[in-house]
Design an enzyme around this catalytic site. Structure first.
Site, mmCIF file in Angstrom:
data_model
loop_
_atom_site.group_PDB
_atom_site.id
_atom_site.type_symbol
_atom_site.label_atom_id
_atom_site.label_comp_id
_atom_site.label_asym_id
_atom_site.label_seq_id
_atom_site.Cartn_x
_atom_site.Cartn_y
_atom_site.Cartn_z
ATOM 1 N N GLU A 1 0.802 -1.229 0.000
ATOM 2 C CA GLU A 1 0.000 0.000 0.000
ATOM 3 C C GLU A 1 0.832 1.274 0.000
ATOM 4 O O GLU A 1 0.757 2.074 0.949
ATOM 5 C CB GLU A 1 -0.947 0.011 1.212
ATOM 6 C CG GLU A 1 -1.869 -1.179 1.292
ATOM 7 C CD GLU A 1 -2.920 -1.054 2.394
ATOM 8 O OE1 GLU A 1 -2.773 -0.193 3.275
ATOM 9 O OE2 GLU A 1 -3.901 -1.816 2.367
ATOM 10 N N GLU B 1 -5.554 -8.556 0.767
ATOM 11 C CA GLU B 1 -6.090 -8.300 2.107
ATOM 12 C C GLU B 1 -7.566 -7.988 1.963
ATOM 13 O O GLU B 1 -7.966 -7.245 1.064
ATOM 14 C CB GLU B 1 -5.453 -7.067 2.785
ATOM 15 C CG GLU B 1 -4.081 -7.255 3.351
ATOM 16 C CD GLU B 1 -3.538 -5.983 4.019
ATOM 17 O OE1 GLU B 1 -4.342 -5.198 4.575
ATOM 18 O OE2 GLU B 1 -2.318 -5.788 3.963
HETATM 19 C C1 BG6 Z 1 -4.223 -2.427 5.628
HETATM 20 C C2 BG6 Z 1 -2.790 -2.486 6.069
HETATM 21 O O1 BG6 Z 1 -4.445 -1.190 5.056
HETATM 22 O O2 BG6 Z 1 -5.226 -2.476 6.571
HETATM 23 C C3 BG6 Z 1 -2.580 -3.064 7.465
HETATM 24 O O3 BG6 Z 1 -1.982 -3.158 5.144
HETATM 25 C C4 BG6 Z 1 -3.687 -2.615 8.390
HETATM 26 O O4 BG6 Z 1 -1.315 -2.710 7.907
HETATM 27 C C5 BG6 Z 1 -5.014 -3.105 7.815
HETATM 28 O O5 BG6 Z 1 -3.502 -3.036 9.707
HETATM 29 C C6 BG6 Z 1 -6.229 -2.803 8.684
HETATM 30 O O6 BG6 Z 1 -6.357 -1.443 8.931
HETATM 31 P P1 BG6 Z 1 -6.297 -0.875 10.399
HETATM 32 O O7 BG6 Z 1 -5.963 0.554 10.240
HETATM 33 O O8 BG6 Z 1 -7.644 -1.087 10.996
HETATM 34 O O9 BG6 Z 1 -5.248 -1.650 11.114
#
Ligand code: BG6
Length: 457
Positions: free
Chosen positions: A164, A360
């Site tokens: 990202e 993800e």
């Molecule tokens: C993604 C990232 O954007 O989302 C992670 O690659 C991140 O590092 C995940 O933890 C979830 O988002 P957040 O901000 O709730 O942890």
């Protein structure tokens, strides 16, 4: 029964800074996260810092067994640059021993590792010189990438350069959520450009060292949907797609920065410093696959009183509050699974059916202990529903020919999340606390195991 393509990747993703722990131990130097926590702990949810995280550093052997236990056939994590090369030049042998053994255990469990190089964790020694603002960062990253390929290339066949990249640009230089937390649109573009060049040079090193293996990049995709069909709203959508998506997707896959993006940046006096040979390097070093992290769409409308030249992306596309949106109240993100189908079709139709995977997808929920049953297992049916809804749309896209080869969830074991600490949990395993690090399986882990074993549901 929805059956997914043969050899489909069912897995999970995490990152070094969010899961390893031992952040200031075993020879690792400070990253911006360690530094920021030291100087401004109040910024971090309940003062939860990066030092301990999930403690995979000590527990990876059991954790690799846990991967197999829930049927994962693949797993992504990252290497910590500041652990491997604490001063940017000299290899930390303790880090080499740790990563080699960790990777071997993943492989021994029959799980395919995908290893990423940068997940928001800028070494502090480089940040002190300006981080991605300086051209030096491009060479430093290329050296780190080359070192990692040489040290671990015999074990790891699938690599990615960045996770990202838009996030460290946006959060560090526009919205204050990452260090150095400044607001400067022009610097943000320069940081983005150097990140892109660092990526391209890493791919170049990869081709020289491992010509037969594959490398990609992980992008967060927030497909833009305009408020209306009116020209001004559509133009906001175009701007959003150019800046948040095509800025990395096009050079990585097609080998060039799109002309309309160059023109947009020029028109607003945001053009970064470049070097003559950069264009060629980008062109020659495209990737083999793309990972797309999908959580939420981007709803946009034409800005009401945009400044010229733009001082902020909101002068180019303004957020639109869609009245019909469904929200995950814990994270405040819109839930819109339909977008996965749109992304699948975009990859098919606009990127020549380039190979990609969902790298993800997941749902962060606070205070999950509310949902523990008598046997002590968290009944996270909301998470199962969330994933199933997204998989339904992914399946439809694959049925219509999109070249998607996997689905990774965020995340395997609950992990630390930047300024949000341990507030929102995403894992298949619950992390009881960052003191004793007990892990316990949630209902979603059992569900995912069945999906992975049946290659569908
Ligand atoms: C993604 C990232 O954007 O989302 C992670 O690659 C991140 O590092 C995940 O933890 C979830 O988002 P957040 O901000 O709730 O942890």
């Amino acid at each position: 029964m929805k059956t997914f393509p043969k050899n489909f990747l069912w897995g999970s993703a995490t990152s070094a800074p969010q899961s390893e722990g031992h952040s200031l131990q075993n020879g690792k130097s400070e990253t911006t996260w360690d530094y920021w926590f030291k100087t401004n702990p109040e910024k971090f949810h309940e003062n939860q810092g990066p030092e301990n995280t999930t403690n995979i550093y000590e527990m990876y052997k059991e954790d690799c067994k846990r991967m197999k236990e829930i049927g994962l056939n693949s797993f992504r994590t990252s290497i910590s640059w500041a652990r491997l090369l604490p001063d940017g030049r000299h290899v930390n042998q303790e880090a080499v021993a740790f990563y080699r053994d960790y990777f071997k255990h993943i492989l021994e469990e029959g799980v395919q590792p995908i290893i990423n190089l940068f997940h928001f964790d800028m070494p502090m020694w480089l940040m002190e010189k300006g981080g991605w603002e300086t051209r030096e960062s491009v060479d430093a990253f290329a050296f780190y990438a080359k070192t990692a390929f040489e040290l671990f290339g015999d074990l790891i066949k699938n690599w990615t350069t960045f996770n990202e990249p838009i996030v460290h640009i946006e959060c560090g230089y526009l919205n204050g959520a990452h260090y150095p937390a400044i607001h400067d649109f022009k610097k943000a573009i320069q940081v983005g450009y150097h990140t892109l060049m660092a990526h391209a040079y890493a791919v170049k090193a990869f081709r020289e060292i491992m010509p037969n293996e594959s490398i990609g990049i992980i992008l967060n995709i927030t497909p833009a949907y305009a408020r209306s069909d009116q020209a001004a709203d559509q133009s906001a959508k175009e701007n959003a797609d150019l800046l948040t998506m095509k800025s990395f997707l096009d050079p990585a896959v097609k080998g060039f920065i799109p002309d309309p993006l160059i023109q947009l940046i020029q028109a607003h006096d945001l053009t970064p410093e470049t070097i003559g040979s950069d264009k060629e390097i980008i062109k020659e070093n495209t990737v083999d696959f793309i990972g797309l992290n999908y959580y939420q769409p981007l709803r946009v409308q034409a800005p009401e009183n945009p400044r010229f030249p733009a001082q902020d992306p909101e002068d180019l596309f303004a957020p639109y509050d869609w009245p019909e949106k469904r929200i995950n109240p814990y994270r405040g993100w819109e839930i819109y699974p339909e977008a996965i189908y749109d992304v699948a079709m975009m990859m098919k139709n606009e990127y020549n059916n380039f190979p990609w995977y969902v790298s993800e997808n997941g749902m962060g929920v606070a205070e999950e202990e509310r949902f523990v049953n008598e046997e002590g297992m968290i009944q996270d049916d909301y998470r199962i529903d969330f994933m199933k809804e997204h998989l339904d749309y992914l399946y439809q896209g694959i049925q219509e020919g999109s070249n998607c080869f996997g689905y990774h969830t965020w995340t395997f074991i609950d992990c630390w999340s930047w300024l949000n600490g341990y507030r929102n949990r995403y894992g298949f395993y619950r992390l009881e606390s960052d003191k004793d690090f007990t892990r316990s399986l949630k209902k979603s882990g059992l569900w995912y195991k069945e999906v992975a074993q049946n290659n569908g549901y």
